[in-house]
Design an enzyme around this catalytic site. Structure first.
Site, PDB file in Angstrom:
ATOM      1  N   GLU A  51       0.847  -1.202   0.000  1.00 54.68           N
ATOM      2  CA  GLU A  51       0.000   0.000   0.000  1.00 54.68           C
ATOM      3  C   GLU A  51       0.881   1.249   0.000  1.00 54.68           C
ATOM      4  O   GLU A  51       2.031   1.227   0.471  1.00 54.68           O
ATOM      5  CB  GLU A  51      -0.872  -0.023   1.270  1.00 54.68           C
ATOM      6  CG  GLU A  51      -1.785   1.181   1.398  1.00 54.68           C
ATOM      7  CD  GLU A  51      -2.899   0.975   2.442  1.00 54.68           C
ATOM      8  OE1 GLU A  51      -2.843   0.003   3.202  1.00 54.68           O
ATOM      9  OE2 GLU A  51      -3.818   1.818   2.464  1.00 54.68           O
ATOM     10  N   ASN A 198     -12.278  -1.167  -0.960  1.00 57.60           N
ATOM     11  CA  ASN A 198     -11.615  -1.811   0.181  1.00 57.60           C
ATOM     12  C   ASN A 198     -12.329  -1.393   1.469  1.00 57.60           C
ATOM     13  O   ASN A 198     -12.656  -0.212   1.641  1.00 57.60           O
ATOM     14  CB  ASN A 198     -10.155  -1.352   0.255  1.00 57.60           C
ATOM     15  CG  ASN A 198      -9.478  -1.758   1.556  1.00 57.60           C
ATOM     16  OD1 ASN A 198      -9.160  -2.929   1.753  1.00 57.60           O
ATOM     17  ND2 ASN A 198      -9.270  -0.796   2.455  1.00 57.60           N
ATOM     18  N   GLU A 199     -12.576  -2.345   2.339  1.00 58.90           N
ATOM     19  CA  GLU A 199     -13.211  -2.057   3.635  1.00 58.90           C
ATOM     20  C   GLU A 199     -14.335  -1.026   3.464  1.00 58.90           C
ATOM     21  O   GLU A 199     -14.346   0.043   4.096  1.00 58.90           O
ATOM     22  CB  GLU A 199     -12.166  -1.612   4.683  1.00 58.90           C
ATOM     23  CG  GLU A 199     -11.171  -2.729   4.961  1.00 58.90           C
ATOM     24  CD  GLU A 199     -10.293  -2.561   6.195  1.00 58.90           C
ATOM     25  OE1 GLU A 199     -10.249  -1.467   6.771  1.00 58.90           O
ATOM     26  OE2 GLU A 199      -9.658  -3.568   6.588  1.00 58.90           O
ATOM     27  N   TYR A 267      -6.897  -9.146  11.460  1.00 63.45           N
ATOM     28  CA  TYR A 267      -5.544  -8.931  11.991  1.00 63.45           C
ATOM     29  C   TYR A 267      -5.432  -9.563  13.370  1.00 63.45           C
ATOM     30  O   TYR A 267      -6.394  -9.554  14.153  1.00 63.45           O
ATOM     31  CB  TYR A 267      -5.252  -7.426  12.099  1.00 63.45           C
ATOM     32  CG  TYR A 267      -4.976  -6.781  10.753  1.00 63.45           C
ATOM     33  CD1 TYR A 267      -3.712  -6.872  10.180  1.00 63.45           C
ATOM     34  CD2 TYR A 267      -5.974  -6.102  10.056  1.00 63.45           C
ATOM     35  CE1 TYR A 267      -3.436  -6.284   8.944  1.00 63.45           C
ATOM     36  CE2 TYR A 267      -5.708  -5.520   8.823  1.00 63.45           C
ATOM     37  CZ  TYR A 267      -4.433  -5.618   8.273  1.00 63.45           C
ATOM     38  OH  TYR A 267      -4.158  -5.050   7.053  1.00 63.45           O
ATOM     39  N   GLU A 322      -6.306  -9.292   3.673  1.00 62.08           N
ATOM     40  CA  GLU A 322      -5.465  -8.629   4.684  1.00 62.08           C
ATOM     41  C   GLU A 322      -5.409  -9.512   5.927  1.00 62.08           C
ATOM     42  O   GLU A 322      -6.456  -9.816   6.511  1.00 62.08           O
ATOM     43  CB  GLU A 322      -5.993  -7.231   5.031  1.00 62.08           C
ATOM     44  CG  GLU A 322      -5.735  -6.222   3.925  1.00 62.08           C
ATOM     45  CD  GLU A 322      -6.126  -4.797   4.270  1.00 62.08           C
ATOM     46  OE1 GLU A 322      -6.031  -4.410   5.457  1.00 62.08           O
ATOM     47  OE2 GLU A 322      -6.539  -4.066   3.345  1.00 62.08           O
TER      48      GLU A 322
HETATM   49  O1  AHR Z   1      -3.060  -2.660   6.220  1.00 67.10           O
HETATM   50  C1  AHR Z   1      -3.324  -1.445   6.836  1.00 67.10           C
HETATM   51  C2  AHR Z   1      -4.789  -1.054   6.734  1.00 67.10           C
HETATM   52  O2  AHR Z   1      -5.573  -1.965   7.437  1.00 67.10           O
HETATM   53  C3  AHR Z   1      -5.387  -1.070   5.352  1.00 67.10           C
HETATM   54  O3  AHR Z   1      -5.124   0.103   4.663  1.00 67.10           O
HETATM   55  C4  AHR Z   1      -6.844  -1.217   5.624  1.00 67.10           C
HETATM   56  O4  AHR Z   1      -7.519  -1.885   4.590  1.00 67.10           O
HETATM   57  C5  AHR Z   1      -6.895  -1.985   6.944  1.00 67.10           C
HETATM   58  O5  AHR Z   1      -7.736  -1.384   7.851  1.00 67.10           O
END
Ligand code: AHR
Length: 519
Positions: A51, A198-199, A267, A322
């Site tokens: 990114e 995205n998101e 995550y 992600e």
């Molecule tokens: O990877 C960092 C961020 O995490 C990304 O930009 C976003 O898609 C997610 O919230």
């Protein structure tokens, strides 16, 4: 947030449904299941993500072609070599949150004419658009990897995304292919993988799933499939963690012929308001990170169950675009740049998540570790001309043998890793057999103190010879540094016996092992 009681119960149900129990034992027997009906592990599970964030692109990949650092069209040669070694199958770009602020036409044409923008999500820095579509797609050609472009839905337009598709993919004469030629590229790059925002539930526009599904349908209607064999592969912006309603609405409201993949982001973060240090962490924080990492299993099972309801034939794929560990930024670094070190804890996250994805290869067809260079759980860190490979890099390198190999289903009872009365399965594993008949099994022992032993009867596979590699270190907090870049790297592993077709492997605490069996 789930309570411990709930989590344990869910995990218990989950692991018993997989044939894995949480019974206390330090010796486990791994059973091999039926290979005939097993899926192939898509190489795209081993994908990456870059990114415009912090020092990922600028000062990471891209130093510009005037740099003293050896480069190819401005991209560091040492990074190119490291990623080629990893055989990365795809690379997602330009975001992340950045994608929904990015207007691709700002990043083409003569450098001096490119406008600047402000990177509002990541540190408020000025983005000069010097790394754009040509730079990225040419890099993918050099890396022999598939580009995965994230389109701007949040602040872009339908026309803008349709134009990007025409610019990258159209062979004949058209307004966008003419523009591409003006900018020095005759042949299209033929980009297959496209993310539609995205998101969308958050930084991509704070939409409801119903609204996003409608928007998705509108955007993809105008993206031309014509120039790519088999059509474009379109990926809907997916759920965050356990937002099962998001997946349900997308599966219900988007026609199957317009949807190839639904994303999921998870995550391994312990608490968004207190994420803990990247290197200076206690066992308490380690255990909590492992608990979050194990959650990936439950999330995939539950999102898959919803997808199965609407798509029994498994035509739509689950794309974990992600994943990875997320801590407080390294001391003294810009909080908006998400730079963190990478320890043996990250090696555990990588080994575990890749095993989980492999074992769900029937539905999980792509995954993207966040992120490739200098951001979050990076495989590469740079400091000016210096570059180091992280423990996560080494795990990805050890596991690349699973790419496009046939899954060997495994079932076993994992011993517990217990910390202050809470327990997690200590061991996770996956196995595959490649076209050349070589078997690979990857095994992770996350226990911070206890070694564990596993046995596998390989007679059914006719395996005659075993070799192995291990990634381990003295302390969980150990990591590679610019002064000591090779502290953690894979070593040959001989801590096993192989007698009469039965393999017995000793797994040291917090280690990742990959064994190769040949006939
Ligand atoms: O990877 C960092 C961020 O995490 C990304 O930009 C976003 O898609 C997610 O919230």
């Amino acid at each position: 947030m789930k309570t411990l009681k709930n989590y344990s119960l869910t995990a218990l149900m989950l692991f018993s449904s997989l044939g894995i129990s949480l019974a206390q034992s330090s010796k486990s027997t791994i059973q091999i299941g039926n290979i005939e009906d097993a899926p192939t592990i898509s190489k795209h599970i081993y994908g990456h993500f870059a990114e415009h964030l912090g020092r990922c692109i600028y000062e990471g990949f891209y130093v510009g072609d005037n740099s003293m650092i050896p480069n190819t069209e401005g991209v560091r040669n040492d990074i190119i070599d490291a990623l080629k070694e990893l055989q990365i199958p795809n690379l997602r770009w330009p975001g992340g949150c950045f994608a929904d602020t990015y207007h691709w036409k700002d990043g083409i044409g003569p450098q001096e004419n490119r406008p600047t923008i402000v990177n509002t999500w990541w540190g408020g820095v000025t983005e000069d658009n010097s790394f754009g579509t040509h730079n990225f797609l040419n890099l993918c050609k050099v890396l022999e990897t598939e580009p995965y472009l994230s389109g701007n839905v949040g602040s872009g337009t339908v026309q803008e995304l349709a134009d990007w598709v025409q610019y990258t993919n159209f062979k004949g004469k058209s307004p966008m292919s003419d523009l591409r030629r003006e900018n020095g590229r005759d042949e299209p790059w033929t980009v297959k993988y496209w993310g539609i925002g995205n998101e969308a539930w958050g930084c991509g526009g704070n939409m409801s799933p119903e609204y996003y599904a409608d928007i998705y349908n509108k955007y993809v209607t105008f993206m031309s499939d014509a120039d790519v064999e088999g059509g474009l592969y379109k990926i809907a912006s997916g759920a965050s963690n356990d937002d099962y309603n998001w997946t349900e609405v997308l599966m219900k409201n988007i026609p199957k012929n317009m949807l190839q993949g639904v994303a999921l982001h998870h995550y391994s973060v312990i608490d968004w308001s207190a994420k803990g240090s990247d290197v200076d962490f206690t066992e308490d924080l380690y255990f909590k990170t492992m608990k979050e990492s194990w959650l990936m299993e439950e999330l995939i099972v539950n999102h898959t169950t919803i997808m199965d309801k609407y798509d029994k034939e498994k035509k739509v794929d689950l794309i974990v675009d992600e994943w990875g560990g997320w801590y407080e930024v390294a001391e003294g670094t810009n909080p908006g740049f998400l730079y963190q070190q990478n320890t043996m804890r990250d090696a555990m996250i990588a080994g575990m998540n890749l095993n989980i994805f492999n074992n769900h290869a029937d539905r999980v067809k792509m995954a993207n570790l966040a992120q490739t260079v200098n951001v979050l759980q990076a495989v590469i860190l740079t400091d000016k001309e210096k570059m180091i490979l992280t423990p996560t890099y080494h795990v990805m390198n050890m596991y690349k043998v699973h790419q496009d190999a046939k899954l060997i289903p495994l079932s076993f009872e994992s011993p517990d890793y217990t910390y202050e009365g809470e327990s997690l399965p200590a061991i996770n594993a996956s196995a595959s057999i490649d076209d050349a008949g070589k078997m690979h099994v990857s095994i992770v022992n996350i226990d911070a103190h206890k070694k564990n032993t596993v046995t596998i009867d390989l007679n059914a596979l006719g395996i005659k010879k075993i070799t192995g590699e291990i990634l381990m270190s003295d302390k969980l907090q150990d990591h590679n540094t610019f002064d000591n870049p090779n502290k953690i790297e894979p070593k040959e592993y001989k801590g096993f016996t192989f007698k009469k077709g039965v393999l017995e492997v000793e797994l040291p605490p917090f280690s990742v092992i990959v064994l190769e069996g040949s006939k």
